[in-house]
Design a protein around this motif. Sequence first.
Motif, PDB file in Angstrom:
ATOM      1  N   CYS A  21       0.826  -1.223   0.000  1.00  0.00           N
ATOM      2  CA  CYS A  21       0.000   0.000   0.000  1.00  0.00           C
ATOM      3  C   CYS A  21       0.857   1.269   0.000  1.00  0.00           C
ATOM      4  CB  CYS A  21      -0.947   0.011   1.202  1.00  0.00           C
ATOM      5  SG  CYS A  21      -2.001  -1.444   1.330  1.00  0.00           S
ATOM      6  N   HIS A  56     -10.045  -2.362  -5.348  1.00  0.00           N
ATOM      7  CA  HIS A  56     -10.358  -2.405  -3.918  1.00  0.00           C
ATOM      8  C   HIS A  56     -11.668  -1.713  -3.551  1.00  0.00           C
ATOM      9  CE1 HIS A  56      -5.994  -3.058  -4.180  1.00  0.00           C
ATOM     10  NE2 HIS A  56      -6.115  -3.755  -3.065  1.00  0.00           N
ATOM     11  N   GLN A  66     -16.322  -1.329  -0.380  1.00  0.00           N
ATOM     12  CA  GLN A  66     -15.033  -2.013  -0.420  1.00  0.00           C
ATOM     13  C   GLN A  66     -15.228  -3.463  -0.837  1.00  0.00           C
ATOM     14  OE1 GLN A  66     -12.898  -2.012   3.308  1.00  0.00           O
ATOM     15  NE2 GLN A  66     -11.026  -2.844   2.401  1.00  0.00           N
ATOM     16  N   ASP A  70      -7.185  -3.829   1.845  1.00  0.00           N
ATOM     17  CA  ASP A  70      -6.167  -2.983   1.214  1.00  0.00           C
ATOM     18  C   ASP A  70      -4.922  -3.760   0.828  1.00  0.00           C
ATOM     19  OD1 ASP A  70      -7.951  -0.962   1.758  1.00  0.00           O
ATOM     20  OD2 ASP A  70      -6.747  -0.016   3.337  1.00  0.00           O
ATOM     21  N   ILE A  86      -3.353   0.705  -3.999  1.00  0.00           N
ATOM     22  CA  ILE A  86      -4.773   0.507  -3.703  1.00  0.00           C
ATOM     23  C   ILE A  86      -5.569   1.127  -4.845  1.00  0.00           C
ATOM     24  CG2 ILE A  86      -6.658   1.026  -2.099  1.00  0.00           C
ATOM     25  CD1 ILE A  86      -4.496   1.352   0.087  1.00  0.00           C
ATOM     26  N   LEU A 112      -7.326   6.903   3.430  1.00  0.00           N
ATOM     27  CA  LEU A 112      -6.309   5.896   3.137  1.00  0.00           C
ATOM     28  C   LEU A 112      -4.898   6.464   3.253  1.00  0.00           C
ATOM     29  CD1 LEU A 112      -8.016   4.163   0.077  1.00  0.00           C
ATOM     30  CD2 LEU A 112      -7.774   3.235   2.396  1.00  0.00           C
ATOM     31  N   HIS A 116      -2.279   4.693   5.822  1.00  0.00           N
ATOM     32  CA  HIS A 116      -1.075   4.014   5.340  1.00  0.00           C
ATOM     33  C   HIS A 116       0.142   4.941   5.221  1.00  0.00           C
ATOM     34  CE1 HIS A 116      -3.322   0.348   4.474  1.00  0.00           C
ATOM     35  NE2 HIS A 116      -4.231   1.071   3.848  1.00  0.00           N
TER      36      HIS A 116
END
Length: 328
Positions: A21, A56, A66, A70, A86, A112, A116
């Motif tokens: 990711c 995703h 979703q 991920d 992703i 996100l 991440h």
Amino acid sequence: MVKIRRHMAPLTRTSGRGNPCTYITIHETANRGRGAGAASHARLQAGTNSRQASWHYQVDDKEIVQSFDDNVKCWHAGAKANSQSIAIEICVNSDGDYQKALDNAAALVAHLRKKHGIPWNRVVSHNFWTGKNCPTIMLGRSGQWDKFIAATDPKGATKVSSSSGSSSSSSSSSSSKSVSQMADEIIAGRHGSGHSNRQRSLGVNNATYQKVRDLVNQRAGVSTPSSSRPSKSVEAMANEIIAGRHGTGHAARQRSLGVSNSVYQQVRDRVNQKASGGGSSGGGKSISQMADEIIAGKHGNGHAQRQRSLGVNNTTYAAVRKEVNRRS
């Protein structure tokens, strides 16, 4: 941000888990049919998707759905993208509000990025990985991509429609940016495709754009076209193109080779001549079967490795690669 609804799909059309990711890749579905929103695309993935593809998240004007965790390596923009990014599909159904879908997608990206630790310059378009004109609508609207990126800041995300684009991701102040910053933005796919379009988006003069272009090519390991005599023979360059070492599209290949129009025409003629011949069949497998295996990760990474694993010649492998890219 609207709540993320989970409608999980089987891992059949993925390369399994292990995605670090490090990037987020933005797509548009290109499906303008009525009802082709997030729920519809989630059902497609959870059911019998006929395409060798997966992503995703799907986002429309009402919800975020979703389909995969991920860390799953989905199939959406080629092996390099699939292994580390992703994928988000923005719905463009005719009965939806596209602008609201952009707002929801930007909010998801902000979430996100924070989750991440992904920086803004690793939020990229499908175009960044393969040159495909996707997300088509967003890239086709002047300044829209920059507004979208500005709205994904986890520290203060705003709506795309209200974003001034004045953050570090904006193209409205290119004159104050360094050549290195502008090269970063082009590589991230934030100024579309084509030199004229990129120069307009950056808002710089010819001399400055040439510096940016030279730096982009330098980072990509290629050179700008030159009228000087090439160091490689026409035969050698033709073999490299057939092996997929210079990308797709004549303009991109000529830039990568760094040759004049007349020399490239000779190379192109030789490629066409060589492609008209026969080739190894990969142990009796069809082009489609071999493409399926590559997408499934059965032949490793890198074109040289994949070609050796398949046991085919340059011409046959070029046809397999073309089919893989078409499906991506």
